[in-house]
Design a protein around this motif. Structure first.
Motif, PDB file in Angstrom:
ATOM      1  N   GLY A  39       0.819  -1.206   0.000  1.00 61.28           N
ATOM      2  CA  GLY A  39       0.000   0.000   0.000  1.00 61.28           C
ATOM      3  C   GLY A  39       0.852   1.256   0.000  1.00 61.28           C
ATOM      4  O   GLY A  39       0.544   2.238  -0.676  1.00 61.28           O
ATOM      5  N   ASN A 237      -7.595   3.345  -4.647  1.00 63.37           N
ATOM      6  CA  ASN A 237      -8.131   2.067  -4.195  1.00 63.37           C
ATOM      7  C   ASN A 237      -9.323   1.529  -4.976  1.00 63.37           C
ATOM      8  O   ASN A 237      -9.669   0.358  -4.827  1.00 63.37           O
ATOM      9  N   GLY A 362      -2.463   4.804   1.475  1.00 64.56           N
ATOM     10  CA  GLY A 362      -1.527   3.684   1.468  1.00 64.56           C
ATOM     11  C   GLY A 362      -1.362   3.068   2.846  1.00 64.56           C
ATOM     12  O   GLY A 362      -1.335   1.837   2.999  1.00 64.56           O
ATOM     13  N   SER A 365      -4.580   1.130   3.724  1.00 64.74           N
ATOM     14  CA  SER A 365      -4.654  -0.106   2.945  1.00 64.74           C
ATOM     15  C   SER A 365      -3.753  -1.182   3.530  1.00 64.74           C
ATOM     16  O   SER A 365      -4.144  -2.356   3.617  1.00 64.74           O
ATOM     17  N   ASP A 366      -2.537  -0.812   3.930  1.00 74.41           N
ATOM     18  CA  ASP A 366      -1.614  -1.775   4.534  1.00 74.41           C
ATOM     19  C   ASP A 366      -2.126  -2.240   5.900  1.00 74.41           C
ATOM     20  O   ASP A 366      -1.965  -3.403   6.281  1.00 74.41           O
TER      21      ASP A 366
END
Length: 409
Positions: A39, A237, A362, A365-366
């Motif tokens: 991400g 995304n 990012g 998302s991670d």
């Protein structure tokens, strides 16, 4: 404006936005599936758009406005872009890919201003004529997504086989074509004598910072930066999300957002005149919240209609916030700071706001990566939904409504 020039400008816009939509929409899916990017790495790749937006004023202000015809610079930048796109097509790991995408975005982002400059230079009444030319850019973006889905490069099977990299080859070919075609466009000479000196603040539009002394404009400026944080979630995304949950022809379906732009652009003058600036821009902000709630609860089965509605809200999200914001900025700036003020807002939104947004997207998302190639999408989408709602509430409370006249942008 004669028919030949109108055709040239319309075709230029078609190719310009075909190029952008031809690879940027599926970038997140390509990075995660083909380059195994995290991400954080995806955020780095998407942030190149922001770095391009930040650097673009230097290219336009220092080169295009002073030394060379705009159409020639457009041609050179797209030919450079074609070479970089081909190098991205050949890249097999993120370390090799990232320098090329960074260089590409630094070359591409100035072209967005150049195509507008070339168009306006040929128009006697931009307020009436520009929309008929610019709409072909939206059509170009839609066609790019349709081609990708028609060729099934975005299908689960073909993504696994690495077919999505073909988007870069397709874009390289079209970019080279626009580069060559640009040299046939009507001449757009520099508007500023190269002997005239300009400060960095003039080039970047920082002279418009004086407008921030106005409390209402300051609040709008801050809101513009903040609302770009949830916007970045969509760009980064949306494609990986739709692909991961099994939505087929996802790239074509995402083009519904551009289709809705045309509709909501037509509705904007009516809404603006009837409800005013504050309610119009609030509608845009709340649309971001609704979109992400629909993404959080929708799926690729019986609830796929929620995802389609969320995508189709793009026109409301974008037009009602960004176009209304351009109109508001124009009304507040006055004749002296019109260009500088628009440049400042662009730098703040596509530059600073989205740079922060991509970084946060990012990280989130991670954080919600369940397993390799699988995410807790409900939790991911709730973050931008809540953030957009918070920005809308603050704007509603503290922004004092003003009487602003709608003018075609």
């Amino acid at each position: 404006m004669n028919k030949k020039i109108q055709f040239q400008l319309s075709f230029m816009m078609f190719l310009e936005f075909f190029i952008w939509g031809g690879w940027f929409v599926t970038l997140g899916t390509f990075l995660g599936n083909n380059l195994e990017a995290t991400g954080a790495q995806s955020a780095m790749a998407f942030s190149t758009q922001s770095w391009g937006a930040i650097i673009a004023p230097f290219i336009i202000g220092l080169i295009a406005d002073r030394y060379f015809n705009a159409e020639r610079i457009l041609g050179v930048l797209h030919i450079i872009g074609a070479i970089l796109m081909y190098l991205m097509y050949q890249s097999t790991d993120f370390g090799a890919f990232y320098p090329y995408v960074l260089a590409y975005m630094i070359a591409f982002m100035p072209t967005l201003a150049l195509v507008n400059s070339i168009s306006f230079n040929q128009m006697t009444d931009p307020g009436k004529q520009f929309s008929f030319v610019r709409v072909f850019g939206t059509i170009g973006w839609i066609v790019a997504g349709s081609v990708i889905s028609y060729l099934a490069w975005d299908s689960s099977e073909n993504i696994a086989q690495g077919m999505l990299k073909n988007t870069f080859l397709m874009t390289a070919i079209v970019s080279a074509a626009l580069g060559i075609f640009s040299f046939t466009l009507p001449k757009t000479p520099p508007k500023i004598n190269k002997e005239e000196k300009a400060s960095i603040s003039e080039i970047l539009g920082l002279d418009a910072l004086k407008l921030l002394k106005d409390r209402n404009f300051l609040l709008f400026f801050i809101s513009s930066v903040l609302i770009c944080i949830p916007l970045a979630f969509y760009y980064q995304n949306a494609s990986p999300f739709l692909t991961e949950i099994g939505v087929e022809n996802s790239t074509f379906k995402m083009s519904f957002g551009q289709m809705s732009e045309v509709l909501f652009m037509l509705l904007l003058p009516f809404f603006f005149k009837k409800f005013g600036f504050k309610k119009t821009i609030l509608a845009g902000m709340l649309a971001w919240t609704l979109r992400y709630v629909l993404f959080a609860f929708g799926d690729s089965g019986d609830l796929v209609f929620m995802l389609i509605i969320g995508i189709a809200l793009h026109g409301l999200c974008y037009d009602f916030f960004f176009v209304s914001g351009q109109i508001y900025t124009d009304s507040k700036a006055g004749a002296k700071y019109k260009s500088a003020a628009q440049g400042l807002i662009t730098l703040a939104t596509y530059g600073v706001g989205m740079l922060i947004g991509f970084e946060i997207a990012g990280m989130i998302s991670d954080k919600f990566l369940i397993a390799e190639g699988s995410h807790d999408w409900y939790s991911i989408w709730i973050y931008p939904a809540g953030f957009a709602l918070a920005v809308a509430v603050l704007f509603a409370i503290f922004f004092k409504d003003e009487k602003i006249e709608y003018k075609e942008q």
